[in-house]
Design an enzyme around this catalytic site. Structure first.
Site: not given
Ligand code: URA
Length: 442
Positions: A82, A161, A168, A183, A187
């Protein structure tokens, strides 16, 4: 329990327990807690922070708010990757085929572009016919057959999320370490891989602008991953300059293919080799040095490129554009941004470079805006390079000539040219494991 009291508790800097956090997340997903109360809560977290324990509990709650993907139907060790988001960051398109060709499975769900940052799903969709919305059975079959698959996030992955992120985004609570950690890691936990490599970007094009904040975010995320039983490592990589020379969707696929052909720019190639090697180390393939060699060989013998072609074909894409990138549809118009003075490029505001690309049509102005796959920017001069008056700094590509006016202005504001040359930043600053922080200077 009342949401009012929990907002006040966080506002006053106190720690919430597991039941209270579950009440907030579940209530918000169900619609029992309205956006205005959740906004107040997120702002309280923004100023008061969350303890390690709170962050951990919230991550697990958010992960469990939707499907928890079970990847056991895929044979072998699955490693996820990621990136926290950047400009010109096409590393997944290079790294996933490299590690797949070295025997590590990659079953990856990626995102779309967000603000000034690009998204892997948009890039892949610039390949005609490529499907990013496979069923779970198709997804597993493609990984078992080709070693990798990259798709969009399934409909019901971490709905908490999705809802919180949208809130947000409009309440100025995105750039907060515990909230970003929750967040991203929710995931990753829901997506089901055994190991996770995090590419935490730092600099003017990243969400975390300073090295200290980037390291703190990485440490938080590594702790969450390890605590959930997933082997997790983070690299802190530079995003103070765009990565590689191409920004835009099909342009980035072209640069990824060049890199898999051994003809990529040095910065992109180096970062990708290290990301790939660290994914292989996580999968237990060997030492970092041995894995770096394997990654290099996978480029040299074209086995990684063959994996990319196999994945594209398995997902319905026209692989002829990968075999010959000249076949990609071209933007109708191009425009050269030329230097107005002699000197050296001393700074590139990378967020502004990303915005210039969005203004050309390569990203979305609004959530549902269409994307122009062929739009974007090719950089000819980057930080540290010498320039003479009239040299081409960058070529802009768009389907509408009118877009060049605003994009050129944004791009010129992004690039600083001064008399004295500066050294480029390191590409990789640090490696964060559960054992601690290893400072690098690669
Ligand atoms: N990427 C994400 O998936 N979430 C965030 O809060 C910031 C970057």
């Amino acid at each position: 329990m009342r949401m009012y009291d929990l907002i006040a508790k966080k506002r006053d800097g106190m720690e919430l327990d597991a039941q209270e956090i579950a009440y907030i997340i579940r209530g918000y997903v169900k619609g029992d807690i309205p956006d205005y109360q959740m906004s107040a809560f997120l702002m309280a977290v923004y100023f008061r922070g969350m303890t390690e324990q709170e962050t951990l509990i919230m991550t697990n709650e958010v992960a469990k708010s939707g499907d928890m993907v079970d990847l056991s139907a895929i044979k072998g060790i699955k490693v996820d990757k990621h990136s926290t988001g950047g400009v010109g960051d096409k590393t997944t398109l290079i790294v996933a085929p490299i590690v797949a060709s070295c025997g590590v499975k990659v079953a990856k769900m990626s995102g779309r572009g967000l603000g000034h940052t690009g998204g892997t799903v948009d890039k892949l969709e610039s390949i005609p016919g490529y499907r990013t919305n496979l069923s779970q059975e198709e997804f597993f079959r493609v990984v078992n057959e080709t070693g990798l698959s990259v798709i969009g996030q399934s409909g019901n992955l971490t709905p908490a999320d999705k809802k919180m992120y949208a809130l947000r985004d409009v309440t100025a609570t995105v750039d907060n370490i515990p909230l970003i950690a929750v967040s991203i890691m929710s995931k990753k936990l829901a997506a089901g891989s055994d190991c996770i490599l995090l590419d935490v970007k730092t600099g003017s094009g990243a969400f975390m602008k300073t090295l200290d904040d980037s390291i703190a975010l990485a440490q938080e995320m590594v702790k969450i991953g390890e605590n959930a039983g997933r082997k997790t490592v983070a690299l802190i990589t530079d995003m103070d300059t765009p990565l590689g020379n191409y920004i835009g969707n099909s342009l980035e696929v072209i640069e990824a293919v060049d890199t898999l052909n051994g003809k990529g720019p040095e910065d992109l190639t180096t970062v990708c080799l290290h990301l790939a090697a660290n994914m292989m180390v996580l999968a237990g393939i060997g030492t970092l040095d041995a894995c770096l060699k394997k990654a290099q060989n996978a480029i040299e013998d074209k086995s990684a490129l063959q994996r990319l072609i196999a994945m594209v074909e398995a997902q319905g894409g026209d692989a002829s554009v990968i075999k010959d990138t000249e076949k990609f549809a071209k933007a109708r118009y191009m425009y050269e941004v030329k230097a107005l003075k002699d000197g050296y490029v001393t700074k590139m505001d990378t967020e502004k470079c990303g915005i210039a690309s969005v203004l050309l049509g390569a990203g979305r102005e609004k959530k549902d805006s269409p994307i122009d796959f062929s739009a974007g920017i090719v950089l000819h001069k980057k930080t540290g390079d010498a320039v003479k008056t009239g040299d081409v700094l960058a070529t802009l590509y768009a389907s509408d000539e009118k877009l060049f006016v605003a994009a050129e202005e944004e791009y010129r504001n992004a690039v600083t040219i001064e008399k004295t040359q500066v050294l480029r930043n390191p590409l990789i600053y640090a490696r964060i494991t559960k054992e601690g922080v290893e400072k690098n200077d690669i």
